[in-house]
Design an enzyme around this catalytic site. Structure first.
Site, PDB file in Angstrom:
ATOM      1  N   CYS A   1     -23.632  25.029 -64.968  1.00 51.64           N
ATOM      2  CA  CYS A   1     -24.126  26.403 -64.899  1.00 51.64           C
ATOM      3  C   CYS A   1     -24.918  26.742 -66.165  1.00 51.64           C
ATOM      4  O   CYS A   1     -26.003  26.221 -66.357  1.00 51.64           O
ATOM      5  CB  CYS A   1     -22.969  27.366 -64.646  1.00 51.64           C
ATOM      6  SG  CYS A   1     -23.490  28.988 -64.043  1.00 51.64           S
TER       7      CYS A   1
ATOM      8  N   GLU B   1     -15.265  22.344 -61.649  1.00 50.40           N
ATOM      9  CA  GLU B   1     -13.995  22.548 -62.345  1.00 50.40           C
ATOM     10  C   GLU B   1     -13.151  23.642 -61.721  1.00 50.40           C
ATOM     11  O   GLU B   1     -11.951  23.757 -62.009  1.00 50.40           O
ATOM     12  CB  GLU B   1     -14.247  22.862 -63.831  1.00 50.40           C
ATOM     13  CG  GLU B   1     -14.751  24.261 -64.150  1.00 50.40           C
ATOM     14  CD  GLU B   1     -16.251  24.433 -63.989  1.00 50.40           C
ATOM     15  OE1 GLU B   1     -16.783  25.473 -64.444  1.00 50.40           O
ATOM     16  OE2 GLU B   1     -16.904  23.545 -63.409  1.00 50.40           O
TER      17      GLU B   1
ATOM     18  N   HIS C   1     -19.813  24.934 -59.889  1.00 47.76           N
ATOM     19  CA  HIS C   1     -18.657  24.767 -60.776  1.00 47.76           C
ATOM     20  C   HIS C   1     -17.588  23.868 -60.152  1.00 47.76           C
ATOM     21  O   HIS C   1     -16.610  24.369 -59.574  1.00 47.76           O
ATOM     22  CB  HIS C   1     -18.031  26.129 -61.073  1.00 47.76           C
ATOM     23  CG  HIS C   1     -18.837  26.994 -61.978  1.00 47.76           C
ATOM     24  ND1 HIS C   1     -18.725  26.939 -63.350  1.00 47.76           N
ATOM     25  CD2 HIS C   1     -19.771  27.943 -61.704  1.00 47.76           C
ATOM     26  CE1 HIS C   1     -19.551  27.830 -63.887  1.00 47.76           C
ATOM     27  NE2 HIS C   1     -20.201  28.446 -62.921  1.00 47.76           N
TER      28      HIS C   1
END
Length: 220
Positions: free
Chosen positions: A86, A198, A196
């Site tokens: 990002c 994660e 994302h």
């Protein structure tokens, strides 16, 4: 594999990234403040998401000129793996570590939702946990994720297998050219990724599609 997370003022996804790397890799990453040009000897350097310097000037433009970035350029040239997610992708772009630029979303609105990604090159340390063409789920949260490159750069990216991920099944949230969601540098040891992974690594998050990226990368 030893990892380091570089933190800039204004980031808000550093704790998420640290938690993912710790949980999946079994070892907490080193934390490096952006003004520190000394980065420990590691195998992976990660720049997480957020809004470094409040996205003033251009997203990632100020952060790209921090002392840590000079060291990251040197390590990347030596073959160390670098990943920016990002705002981290925006910083890598501004620093010249990956090709192309990230512009304002086509809608001119902040987008926060789940998208689908197609794995475009599964033959790298970042993506070998997936299969070629596999479609995975992943959340996005950004205002400036509209990827663009000129025709010559785009042809090079496509021809060299430097497109890592594309938005799939009509879920492009920002107008990115060729539905590009993530790109590699020419050597494919640097990855810039807008979604994302994660945030989708365990069932409590609603799924585990992002887990393989970290599991295979940290095992490399």
């Amino acid at each position: 594999m030893k990892a380091a997370v570089v933190v800039f003022p204004g980031l808000n996804r550093d704790r998420d990234m640290i938690a993912a790397l710790t949980k999946i890799g079994g070892e907490a990453p080193a934390i490096v403040w952006h003004k520190d040009a000394e980065i420990p000897k590691v195998d992976l350097i990660v720049i997480p998401g957020g809004f470094s310097y409040g996205d003033y000037l251009r997203v990632g433009a100020i952060a790209a000129r921090s002392p840590a970035m000079d060291t990251i350029r040197e390590r990347a040239a030596q073959g160390v793996k670098v990943m920016g997610v990002c705002n981290g992708f925006q910083i890598l772009s501004e620093a010249g570590l990956v090709p192309g630029v990230l512009m304002r979303n086509a809608s001119l609105k902040f987008v926060c939702r789940e998208v689908k990604l197609s794995v475009e090159n599964a033959a790298t340390d970042f993506t070998r946990g997936y299969t070629q063409g596999q479609v995975i789920r992943c959340p996005v949260a950004h205002h400036d994720g509209n990827y663009f490159a000129d025709a010559e750069t785009l042809a090079t990216l496509e021809g060299n297998g430097q497109v890592a991920f594309r938005y799939a099944e009509g879920t492009n949230p920002n107008g990115s050219i060729n539905d590009i969601a993530g790109v590699f540098n020419a050597q494919k040891n640097v990855l810039g990724l807008m979604p994302h992974p994660e945030n989708l690594i365990e069932s409590a998050h609603g799924g585990t599609d992002g887990r393989n990226l970290f599991a295979t990368l940290l095992a490399a």
